[in-house]
Scaffold this motif. Structure first.
Motif, mmCIF file in Angstrom:
data_model
loop_
_atom_site.group_PDB
_atom_site.id
_atom_site.type_symbol
_atom_site.label_atom_id
_atom_site.label_comp_id
_atom_site.label_asym_id
_atom_site.label_seq_id
_atom_site.Cartn_x
_atom_site.Cartn_y
_atom_site.Cartn_z
ATOM 1 N N PRO A 306 16.587 11.680 -39.991
ATOM 2 C CA PRO A 306 15.587 10.982 -39.197
ATOM 3 C C PRO A 306 14.051 11.265 -39.279
ATOM 4 C CG PRO A 306 17.562 11.920 -38.008
ATOM 5 C CD PRO A 306 17.498 12.660 -39.484
ATOM 6 N N LEU A 307 13.345 10.477 -39.279
ATOM 7 C CA LEU A 307 11.831 10.381 -39.377
ATOM 8 C C LEU A 307 11.132 10.907 -38.129
ATOM 9 C CD1 LEU A 307 11.187 7.925 -42.147
ATOM 10 C CD2 LEU A 307 11.654 10.144 -42.482
ATOM 11 N N VAL A 308 11.861 10.459 -37.022
ATOM 12 C CA VAL A 308 11.076 10.799 -35.698
ATOM 13 C C VAL A 308 12.040 11.715 -34.807
ATOM 14 C CG1 VAL A 308 10.294 9.822 -33.435
ATOM 15 C CG2 VAL A 308 10.317 8.684 -35.753
ATOM 16 N N HIS A 309 11.546 12.690 -34.222
ATOM 17 C CA HIS A 309 12.142 13.899 -33.691
ATOM 18 C C HIS A 309 11.818 13.802 -32.152
ATOM 19 C CE1 HIS A 309 13.933 14.949 -37.245
ATOM 20 N NE2 HIS A 309 12.830 15.032 -37.908
ATOM 21 N N GLY A 310 12.666 14.487 -31.291
ATOM 22 C CA GLY A 310 11.958 14.900 -30.015
ATOM 23 C C GLY A 310 12.326 13.796 -28.922
ATOM 24 N N VAL A 311 12.891 12.794 -29.262
ATOM 25 C CA VAL A 311 13.214 11.909 -28.195
ATOM 26 C C VAL A 311 14.659 11.685 -27.742
ATOM 27 C CG1 VAL A 311 11.352 10.354 -29.304
ATOM 28 C CG2 VAL A 311 13.592 10.031 -30.111
ATOM 29 N N GLU A 312 15.578 12.429 -28.423
ATOM 30 C CA GLU A 312 17.035 12.291 -27.771
ATOM 31 C C GLU A 312 17.085 12.835 -26.436
ATOM 32 O OE1 GLU A 312 19.439 11.346 -29.194
ATOM 33 O OE2 GLU A 312 19.036 11.067 -31.364
ATOM 34 N N LYS A 313 17.728 12.046 -25.689
ATOM 35 C CA LYS A 313 18.155 12.380 -24.303
ATOM 36 C C LYS A 313 19.473 12.148 -23.986
ATOM 37 C CE LYS A 313 16.520 7.927 -22.156
ATOM 38 N NZ LYS A 313 15.879 7.671 -21.079
ATOM 39 N N GLU A 314 19.997 12.747 -23.050
ATOM 40 C CA GLU A 314 21.436 12.468 -22.558
ATOM 41 C C GLU A 314 21.406 11.046 -21.897
ATOM 42 O OE1 GLU A 314 24.750 14.569 -19.701
ATOM 43 O OE2 GLU A 314 24.340 15.860 -21.259
ATOM 44 N N ILE A 315 22.160 10.345 -22.298
ATOM 45 C CA ILE A 315 22.624 9.004 -21.451
ATOM 46 C C ILE A 315 24.143 9.073 -21.347
ATOM 47 C CG2 ILE A 315 22.470 6.433 -21.988
ATOM 48 C CD1 ILE A 315 20.534 7.047 -24.098
ATOM 49 N N SER A 316 24.577 9.033 -19.761
ATOM 50 C CA SER A 316 25.761 9.005 -19.456
ATOM 51 C C SER A 316 26.455 7.439 -19.679
ATOM 52 C CB SER A 316 25.718 9.181 -17.854
ATOM 53 O OG SER A 316 25.409 8.162 -17.382
ATOM 54 N N PHE A 317 27.674 7.691 -19.848
ATOM 55 C CA PHE A 317 28.418 6.254 -20.051
ATOM 56 C C PHE A 317 27.860 5.298 -18.916
ATOM 57 C CE2 PHE A 317 32.130 3.448 -19.601
ATOM 58 C CZ PHE A 317 32.053 2.899 -20.892
ATOM 59 N N GLU A 318 27.793 5.746 -17.823
ATOM 60 C CA GLU A 318 27.407 4.747 -16.742
ATOM 61 C C GLU A 318 26.113 4.162 -16.962
ATOM 62 O OE1 GLU A 318 28.761 7.768 -16.313
ATOM 63 O OE2 GLU A 318 30.674 7.027 -15.521
ATOM 64 N N GLU A 319 25.338 4.928 -17.560
ATOM 65 C CA GLU A 319 23.646 4.543 -17.734
ATOM 66 C C GLU A 319 23.802 3.773 -18.810
ATOM 67 O OE1 GLU A 319 19.425 6.290 -18.636
ATOM 68 O OE2 GLU A 319 20.928 7.702 -18.198
ATOM 69 N N ALA A 320 24.482 4.238 -19.727
ATOM 70 C CA ALA A 320 24.487 3.310 -21.063
ATOM 71 C C ALA A 320 25.191 2.005 -20.752
ATOM 72 C CB ALA A 320 25.456 3.973 -22.247
ATOM 73 N N TYR A 321 25.954 1.801 -19.894
ATOM 74 C CA TYR A 321 26.872 0.455 -19.790
ATOM 75 C C TYR A 321 25.723 -0.400 -18.894
ATOM 76 C CZ TYR A 321 30.919 -2.358 -19.538
ATOM 77 O OH TYR A 321 31.801 -3.301 -19.846
ATOM 78 N N GLU A 322 24.854 0.213 -18.048
ATOM 79 C CA GLU A 322 24.152 -0.840 -17.238
ATOM 80 C C GLU A 322 22.727 -0.873 -18.235
ATOM 81 O OE1 GLU A 322 24.053 -1.987 -14.240
ATOM 82 O OE2 GLU A 322 26.111 -0.973 -14.341
ATOM 83 N N THR A 323 22.326 -0.171 -19.094
ATOM 84 C CA THR A 323 21.263 -0.308 -19.865
ATOM 85 C C THR A 323 21.936 -1.428 -20.683
ATOM 86 O OG1 THR A 323 20.610 1.778 -20.202
ATOM 87 C CG2 THR A 323 19.911 0.378 -21.924
#
Length: 595
Positions: A306-323
């Motif tokens: 990856p060429l970009v770092h520092g953006v990974e964050k936890e996304i719960s399944f519930e949040e992923a589904y809503e997004t």
């Protein structure tokens, strides 16, 4: 991130409800016996179909057998995939597979019989027997193959040779999965550990270049060592395909592969031609990668980090589904509310657990509903996987709801369209709603790499297949050296001269299982360009495109793939969809370069 030691620990709402298929094993066993009985009954029709009424009776029984068989096979497969260590589940799946052989045997007489008829005899049957109109399209479709069907005796010989002709694929599978050993590499803790494919997928993205290089060389070492054996296997597969194409009187192996979808060879050729004419943006991205990584020499093992770092964050399944649901709002309220209900109804098996099959897929079960397998990791990649597989699930749901069983399944040619439309809508939504410059750059990089993997790499593979099959048709030798030369040339052609070629690169052909399913991978690329045009037009407010796309999702295989796509506004017989997609790729690279 949630980790679970057993399936019992997973919240029930994140697991499949397989009783939607069969409430009990007694029901599965009942269907199993029903299918066996139907297979026995169908065999008795051999030599007995002399009128429309008998033909209708046969076809009706065959459809019933097919529907029941698919359900019991799906149940066995889904059970098995939840925990591949459970012997009873494996036995269930194996029983279903063995039954499938009986099913195939029971109806093996039918196609030769049908093609022995004169077309006017079939027309008379259909006119005289009203119920045959339901089967009319498939019956006439079979007649397209008449020019490519051999005499009964020759067909029987080919059928007997089926296992022999498929041997190269099976042999490669054994080499690739049972015999290939990658050896040891250095872990993050400095320990020597056995390299696995899963580990390689992670290490090749490592920020430590020496770690990437070590993993890359270890991964390719057994393929280099076995190159001559694998070359003999792939050569045999290609020659078998060329031979059967000639026997069946197709102009070429390529045209044989395209025949079932009614795709002219120009579509395949235009894809390769248009891509090569606009390959410059890919070369530019290679240069950008080299620059951002600060390398004097860019190597193949640098292409995945990856060429970009520092953006990974936890996304719960519930949040992923809503997004996901928010990103898909351009597809309309009905689409979004239907997909929202899938979560409540437990159409998803969400979590990674010991023994569970890796990866992700959707399986639509006609008359029941879609089943989506995930191994959700609470990260952004899992969000994209969820959105991708949900596209497949909605396609299966709509087609099953609006089509009869005979036309509910859809061609692989269009299978990746719905999933990729969803992914494009998601990434456009995320790009539109983020204020974080670094996140935007990460998303652009993700989009570019997705484009590269799903489009450019697949077109490169498609060109390799075309070149090697043409060599076989011209009776030129296909050795490891020949495969190496062809693959190295096109790898450089697609990635650009900024890349310094490792010796391992030219052995890339040796690890690709898709090459044993000839002229298949191009469908990923055509699906991708189709999806980009559909998604971006919908986002631009094209109401007609939206309506046509929803109709497409409901159409199953009621028409040929190119017809279905043309009705959405995507004409793959012309270069415009490919040129449009490549133009978008060029814009993505330009924006990424300027950030």
């Amino acid at each position: 991130m949630h980790t679970y030691k057993t399936r019992k620990d997973v919240p029930i709402e994140e697991t499949w409800r397989l009783e939607d298929i069969y409430a009990s094993m007694d029901e599965w066993k009942s269907d199993y016996e029903q299918v066996r009985e139907l297979a026995r009954r169908l065999k008795k029709f051999d030599g007995k179909i002399a009128d429309g009424a008998t033909l209708l009776e046969y076809l009706t029984l065959e459809e019933e057998m097919e529907g029941r068989y698919r359900k019991l096979y799906a149940y066995g497969m889904l059970q098995s995939d939840l925990d591949t260590r459970v012997t009873t589940s494996q036995e269930l799946r194996d029983k279903a597979i063995q039954l499938g052989q009986q099913v195939s045997s029971a109806r093996s007489f039918f196609m030769p019989f049908l093609l022995s008829l004169e077309e006017n005899s079939l027309t008379t049957f259909i006119k005289e027997t009203e119920g045959l109109r339901y089967f009319e399209k498939d019956l006439y479709e079979a007649f397209r193959y008449k020019a490519h069907v051999l005499t009964k005796e020759k067909e029987e010989v080919l059928a007997m040779m089926g296992e022999t002709l498929s041997a190269p694929s099976k042999i490669f599978g054994m080499i690739n999965h049972a015999d290939i050993q990658f050896g040891k590499v250095t872990s993050d803790k400095g320990e020597q550990v056995e390299l696995t494919r899963g580990m390689f997928a992670k290490l090749i993205k490592s920020e430590k270049r020496e770690q990437r290089k070590e993993a890359y060389q270890a991964y390719f070492k057994p393929y280099k060592q076995s190159a001559n054996t694998i070359a003999a296997t792939l050569s045999s597969a290609i020659k078998n395909n060329v031979l059967t194409s000639k026997l069946r009187q197709y102009p070429s192996a390529l045209e044989k592969a395209l025949f079932s979808d009614m795709v002219p060879k120009e579509v395949y050729e235009n894809l390769i031609k248009a891509t090569n004419e606009q390959i410059g943006a890919m070369h530019e991205y290679t240069k950008i990668r080299k620059s951002l990584l600060g390398l004097d020499e860019l190597r193949a093992y640098d292409l995945n980090v990856p060429l970009v770092h520092g953006v990974e964050k936890e996304i719960s399944f519930e949040e992923a589904y809503e997004t996901m649901l928010k990103s898909l709002e351009p597809l309309g309220e009905e689409y979004v509310s239907t997909l929202a209900s899938f979560k409540e109804k437990r159409y998803f098996d969400v979590r990674e657990t010991p023994g569970k099959r890796s990866g992700a897929y959707n399986m639509g079960v006609y008359g029941v509903h879609p089943f989506v397998l995930l191994n959700h990791q609470d990260d952004i990649r899992s969000l994209f996987t969820l959105t991708h597989e949900s596209g497949h699930a909605m396609h299966a749901y709509y087609s099953s709801k609006h089509q009869p069983q005979i036309s509910a399944g859809y061609s692989i040619f269009v299978a990746e369209v719905a999933s990729t439309v969803n992914e494009i809508l998601l990434i456009r939504y995320l790009l539109r709603t983020t204020d974080d410059v670094n996140m935007r750059k990460y998303l652009l990089n993700y989009f570019i790499d997705s484009f590269k993997g799903t489009f450019f790499t697949q077109v490169m593979f498609a060109e390799f297949e075309k070149i090697t099959h043409e060599k076989a048709e011209n009776e030129e030798p296909l050795t490891a050296d020949v495969f190496n030369h062809v693959f190295e040339q096109i790898y450089l052609q697609y990635n650009g001269e900024e890349l310094v070629i490792n010796d391992e690169v030219k052995y890339g052909w040796a690890r690709i299982p898709h090459f044993y399913r000839p002229f298949y991978v191009y469908k990923y690329a055509t699906g991708y360009v189709s999806a980009i045009q559909i998604a971006d037009n919908i986002l631009a407010g094209d109401k007609k495109m939206l309506q046509n796309y929803l109709t497409f999702l409901k159409s199953g295989s009621s028409k040929y793939p190119l017809e279905l796509l043309a009705e959405t506004g995507v004409d793959l017989t012309k270069p415009e969809p490919i040129q449009n997609a490549l133009s978008i790729f060029r814009d993505l690279v330009s924006e990424f370069a300027e950030m």
